[in-house]
Design a protein around this motif. Structure first.
Motif, short mmCIF file in Angstrom:
data_model
loop_
_atom_site.label_atom_id
_atom_site.label_comp_id
_atom_site.label_asym_id
_atom_site.label_seq_id
_atom_site.Cartn_x
_atom_site.Cartn_y
_atom_site.Cartn_z
N ASP A 1 0.82 -1.22 0.00
CA ASP A 1 0.00 0.00 0.00
C ASP A 1 0.85 1.27 0.00
OD1 ASP A 1 -2.43 -1.36 -0.03
OD2 ASP A 1 -2.51 -1.49 2.16
N PHE A 2 2.14 1.15 0.28
CA PHE A 2 3.02 2.32 0.25
C PHE A 2 2.96 2.94 -1.14
CE2 PHE A 2 7.15 4.44 -0.24
CZ PHE A 2 7.14 5.25 0.89
N GLU A 3 2.72 4.23 -1.20
CA GLU A 3 2.59 5.04 -2.41
C GLU A 3 1.32 4.75 -3.21
OE1 GLU A 3 6.30 5.11 -4.64
OE2 GLU A 3 7.08 6.60 -3.23
N ARG A 4 0.40 3.95 -2.67
CA ARG A 4 -0.88 3.76 -3.35
C ARG A 4 -1.67 5.06 -3.27
NH1 ARG A 4 -4.51 -1.19 -2.00
NH2 ARG A 4 -5.87 -0.05 -3.41
N LYS A 5 -2.50 5.25 -4.27
CA LYS A 5 -3.29 6.47 -4.37
C LYS A 5 -4.73 6.17 -4.00
CE LYS A 5 -0.25 7.99 -8.01
NZ LYS A 5 -0.06 8.14 -9.44
N PHE A 6 -5.40 7.18 -3.47
CA PHE A 6 -6.82 7.07 -3.13
C PHE A 6 -7.46 8.45 -3.22
CE2 PHE A 6 -4.63 7.75 0.89
CZ PHE A 6 -5.40 8.71 1.52
N ILE A 7 -8.78 8.46 -3.20
CA ILE A 7 -9.52 9.71 -3.27
C ILE A 7 -10.28 9.91 -1.97
CG2 ILE A 7 -11.40 10.94 -4.46
CD1 ILE A 7 -10.57 9.37 -7.00
N ALA A 8 -10.19 11.11 -1.42
CA ALA A 8 -10.92 11.48 -0.20
C ALA A 8 -11.43 12.90 -0.39
CB ALA A 8 -10.02 11.39 1.03
N GLY A 9 -12.70 13.09 -0.17
CA GLY A 9 -13.28 14.42 -0.32
C GLY A 9 -13.10 15.00 -1.70
N GLY A 10 -13.06 14.14 -2.71
CA GLY A 10 -12.90 14.59 -4.08
C GLY A 10 -11.47 14.93 -4.46
N GLU A 11 -10.52 14.72 -3.55
CA GLU A 11 -9.12 15.03 -3.85
C GLU A 11 -8.30 13.74 -3.86
OE1 GLU A 11 -7.81 19.16 -2.49
OE2 GLU A 11 -8.77 18.30 -0.73
N ARG A 12 -7.23 13.74 -4.66
CA ARG A 12 -6.37 12.56 -4.80
C ARG A 12 -5.18 12.67 -3.85
NH1 ARG A 12 -4.62 12.51 -10.55
NH2 ARG A 12 -3.32 10.88 -9.70
N PHE A 13 -4.88 11.54 -3.18
CA PHE A 13 -3.78 11.46 -2.23
C PHE A 13 -2.91 10.25 -2.52
CE2 PHE A 13 -7.15 13.75 -0.10
CZ PHE A 13 -6.50 14.79 0.54
N ARG A 14 -1.66 10.28 -2.02
CA ARG A 14 -0.71 9.17 -2.13
C ARG A 14 -0.17 8.89 -0.73
NH1 ARG A 14 2.77 11.58 -5.04
NH2 ARG A 14 2.01 10.87 -7.05
N ILE A 15 -0.10 7.61 -0.35
CA ILE A 15 0.42 7.22 0.96
C ILE A 15 1.94 7.37 0.95
CG2 ILE A 15 0.67 5.34 2.61
CD1 ILE A 15 -1.99 4.22 1.51
N THR A 16 2.47 8.06 1.98
CA THR A 16 3.91 8.31 2.03
C THR A 16 4.60 7.75 3.27
OG1 THR A 16 3.55 10.47 3.06
CG2 THR A 16 3.72 10.41 0.64
N GLY A 17 3.83 7.24 4.24
CA GLY A 17 4.50 6.67 5.41
C GLY A 17 3.57 6.39 6.57
N ILE A 18 4.18 5.89 7.63
CA ILE A 18 3.50 5.60 8.90
C ILE A 18 4.37 6.19 10.01
CG2 ILE A 18 2.94 3.82 10.59
CD1 ILE A 18 2.17 1.96 8.39
N ASP A 19 3.72 6.86 10.95
CA ASP A 19 4.42 7.36 12.12
C ASP A 19 3.71 6.85 13.37
OD1 ASP A 19 5.67 8.72 14.17
OD2 ASP A 19 5.69 10.64 13.12
N PRO A 20 4.26 5.83 14.01
CA PRO A 20 3.60 5.25 15.19
C PRO A 20 3.55 6.21 16.39
CG PRO A 20 5.76 4.26 14.88
CD PRO A 20 5.51 5.14 13.68
N ARG A 21 4.27 7.30 16.32
CA ARG A 21 4.20 8.30 17.41
C ARG A 21 2.92 9.13 17.34
NH1 ARG A 21 9.75 10.99 15.96
NH2 ARG A 21 8.67 10.72 14.01
N ARG A 22 2.16 8.94 16.26
CA ARG A 22 0.86 9.63 16.12
C ARG A 22 -0.24 8.57 16.15
NH1 ARG A 22 3.11 11.98 11.06
NH2 ARG A 22 1.53 10.67 10.13
N PRO A 23 -0.62 8.09 17.32
CA PRO A 23 -1.57 6.98 17.38
C PRO A 23 -2.93 7.28 16.76
CG PRO A 23 -1.15 7.86 19.57
CD PRO A 23 -0.20 8.54 18.63
N ASN A 24 -3.39 8.50 16.79
CA ASN A 24 -4.70 8.83 16.22
C ASN A 24 -4.66 9.01 14.71
OD1 ASN A 24 -5.94 8.74 18.74
ND2 ASN A 24 -5.49 10.90 19.14
N TYR A 25 -3.58 9.53 14.19
CA TYR A 25 -3.44 9.81 12.75
C TYR A 25 -2.07 9.33 12.28
CZ TYR A 25 -7.54 12.67 13.50
OH TYR A 25 -8.80 13.10 13.82
#
Length: 141
Positions: free
Chosen positions: A87-111
């Motif tokens: 899923d790294f660098e996969r693209k998706f649409i949210a709120g009509g906008e296109r996004f790309r996954i760039t990482g995970i930060d476990p220090r941000r448990p909510n987001y």
């Protein structure tokens, strides 16, 4: 520089062109030191008038490619967040906008999921559940 090559307004396309030329120029310097350089994108600070190019310089792994710590971290942690390494660098649409996954930060448990908005590469944070749902929706026919 000829007037024909002069850029009077920065668009996404011109930012990409300038970034590519800068990367080409920096590759020799990196190579001289046994390093690998790659584009880390760019951010538009003032639409049309300035942008901030970014590069990642790293030591090379045995196959000569750059070590991508964000990708490696994502591969290690993705299952804990209901995602897959692919899923790294996969693209998706949210709120009509296109996004790309760039990482995970476990220090941000909510987001914990880092993404960038594709047109301007602005960074955002998403919940893991939301990203998993959006990826599933995007994969559906």
């Amino acid at each position: 520089m000829s007037k024909a090559n002069r850029i009077n307004r920065l668009t996404s396309a011109t930012c990409e062109q300038v970034q590519a030329r800068l990367l080409e120029a920096y590759r020799q310097i990196a190579s001289d030191h046994g390093l690998v350089i790659e584009s880390a994108g760019w951010r538009g600070l003032e639409p049309g008038f300035s942008f901030e190019p970014a590069f990642r310089i790293s030591i090379s792994v045995p196959d000569g490619k750059a070590l991508n710590l964000d990708k490696e971290m994502f591969a290690l942690l993705s299952e804990q967040y209901g995602l897959e390494a692919a899923d790294f660098e996969r693209k998706f649409i949210a709120g009509g906008e296109r996004f790309r996954i760039t990482g995970i930060d476990p220090r941000r448990p909510n987001y914990p999921i880092s993404v960038e908005r594709i047109p301007d590469r602005r960074g955002f944070k998403f919940t893991a559940d939301n990203v998993a749902m959006l990826l599933k929706a995007h994969a559906s026919p």
